[in-house]
Scaffold this motif. Sequence first.
Motif, mmCIF file in Angstrom:
data_model
loop_
_atom_site.group_PDB
_atom_site.id
_atom_site.type_symbol
_atom_site.label_atom_id
_atom_site.label_comp_id
_atom_site.label_asym_id
_atom_site.label_seq_id
_atom_site.Cartn_x
_atom_site.Cartn_y
_atom_site.Cartn_z
ATOM 1 N N ALA A 102 0.818 -1.213 0.000
ATOM 2 C CA ALA A 102 0.000 0.000 0.000
ATOM 3 C C ALA A 102 0.851 1.262 0.000
ATOM 4 O O ALA A 102 0.369 2.340 -0.381
ATOM 5 C CB ALA A 102 -0.926 -0.008 1.215
ATOM 6 N N GLU A 112 -5.817 1.513 -4.657
ATOM 7 C CA GLU A 112 -6.966 1.198 -3.820
ATOM 8 C C GLU A 112 -7.224 -0.291 -3.653
ATOM 9 O O GLU A 112 -7.612 -0.738 -2.570
ATOM 10 C CB GLU A 112 -8.202 1.902 -4.377
ATOM 11 C CG GLU A 112 -8.176 3.416 -4.197
ATOM 12 C CD GLU A 112 -7.930 3.807 -2.751
ATOM 13 O OE1 GLU A 112 -8.581 3.234 -1.858
ATOM 14 O OE2 GLU A 112 -7.077 4.667 -2.506
ATOM 15 N N ARG A 134 -5.041 -1.533 -0.800
ATOM 16 C CA ARG A 134 -5.474 -0.998 0.496
ATOM 17 C C ARG A 134 -6.784 -1.644 0.952
ATOM 18 O O ARG A 134 -6.964 -1.944 2.123
ATOM 19 C CB ARG A 134 -5.639 0.518 0.405
ATOM 20 C CG ARG A 134 -4.314 1.265 0.328
ATOM 21 C CD ARG A 134 -4.510 2.766 0.438
ATOM 22 N NE ARG A 134 -3.228 3.454 0.468
ATOM 23 C CZ ARG A 134 -2.505 3.649 1.561
ATOM 24 N NH1 ARG A 134 -2.953 3.198 2.720
ATOM 25 N NH2 ARG A 134 -1.357 4.278 1.510
ATOM 26 N N ALA A 135 -7.684 -1.859 -0.004
ATOM 27 C CA ALA A 135 -8.963 -2.481 0.346
ATOM 28 C C ALA A 135 -8.757 -3.918 0.814
ATOM 29 O O ALA A 135 -9.412 -4.375 1.760
ATOM 30 C CB ALA A 135 -9.903 -2.446 -0.864
#
Length: 424
Positions: free
Chosen positions: A322, A391, A394-395
């Motif tokens: 990330a 993203e 990170r998700a």
Amino acid sequence: MPESLDAALTEVRALLLDPALTRAVAAGRRRGQRPSLVRAELRPVALKTGPRLQISTSDGVRPYTRNVSPGAEADAAVDALLAEPFGNWHVETAGATLQLRVTKSGEAQVHRAAASRPVTGPEGHDRVKEYLLDPGDPIFAAIGGNAAKRRQVDAFLRALAATLPDDLTGRLRVVDLGCGNAYLTFAAYRYLTGRGLDVELVGVDVREDQRQRNSELAARLGWADRVSFVAGTIADAVVEPAPDLVLALHACDTATDEALARAVRWDARWILAAPCCHHDLAAQLRTRPTPAPYELLTRQGILRERFADVLTDALRAGLLRAHGYRAEVVEFVDSRHTPRNLLIRARRTGAGGAAGADSPGSGAAAGANSPGAGVAAGANSTASDGGTGGEPQRAEYQQLVDQWQVTPRLSTLLDDRPTSPDGV
């Protein structure tokens, strides 16, 4: 003390043409000059037609290898290499090791050491190199360490070799966080300078007596101007300028998280960290309900502890992704030698979250940004994170911490605290 460059290169020439030569590397560049090659390596080989001097060079695009005959052909080839404005030479023979670095003023800084390598004659092409550092290297007599520790260090160096680009040249700033007795620190310096890199290395340990001991040892080895030590915590020790490469071997529990966080804030290009014990998430798992259908994973204490180890390192790798790193978790040494045999290896790609407040490293010179080809010999990949940043990564990380209701220490250090179930 600085010496005449011409005299030092004459000494190098004699060693390169000595039948006792085992290996030599030239790399780097002198101030204001650029050699036509980024790297050259020489070693004796045995062919069916007789002994030859093998010269392997790279111009930064493709490698080229040739075998020259002893005598006039070898003399001419060696003279051509010595005429190149390389900044560093590292030469090993059966009886000596010589390291030459060209200073900014054009003089030679030379370190000489006796060695006791066996004279075995030229080696065939099917030779398997067992050690990255020769067991007869005088460094081992100086730094000590038992056989198990030496195996761990050698395995760590193999992972390092597989991480750095083959054509990396120039200055490389390195920090060893939680260096202890500095086995890895000194071995890494010896190995990296042997690749022809201009290395500046700092070891960090919380104990002042360790700093004094290691500094005295660096002075005895003649490396005090290139290898230094700082007393302080991993999180707060003053290290300037920021490093290109961060090492951490068996920093206990959340000290590994502090090392990883520091590396990210430095914007280090490469990170190698071998975690030790994992207590932080193990303690959190004991006080939180296990999400369905995973109760069997945590019902037995021993299984819960081992699962906590896996979860900790998986989340560490996820956080590095990330923050713009390509990260993987590999087995760097056989578990017979140490049960703590996993290595988190990361290379910065620039994608993903921004680095922290510390200034980025600027030292590592030209070289491809791609990692080495595969994991070091004998190491098995246990988890691979192919992507970096963005993203989706990170998700993926957030979903895992939310499901297990844990707060990794690395997340806190990087100020990436997961959102609690009630949204606060």
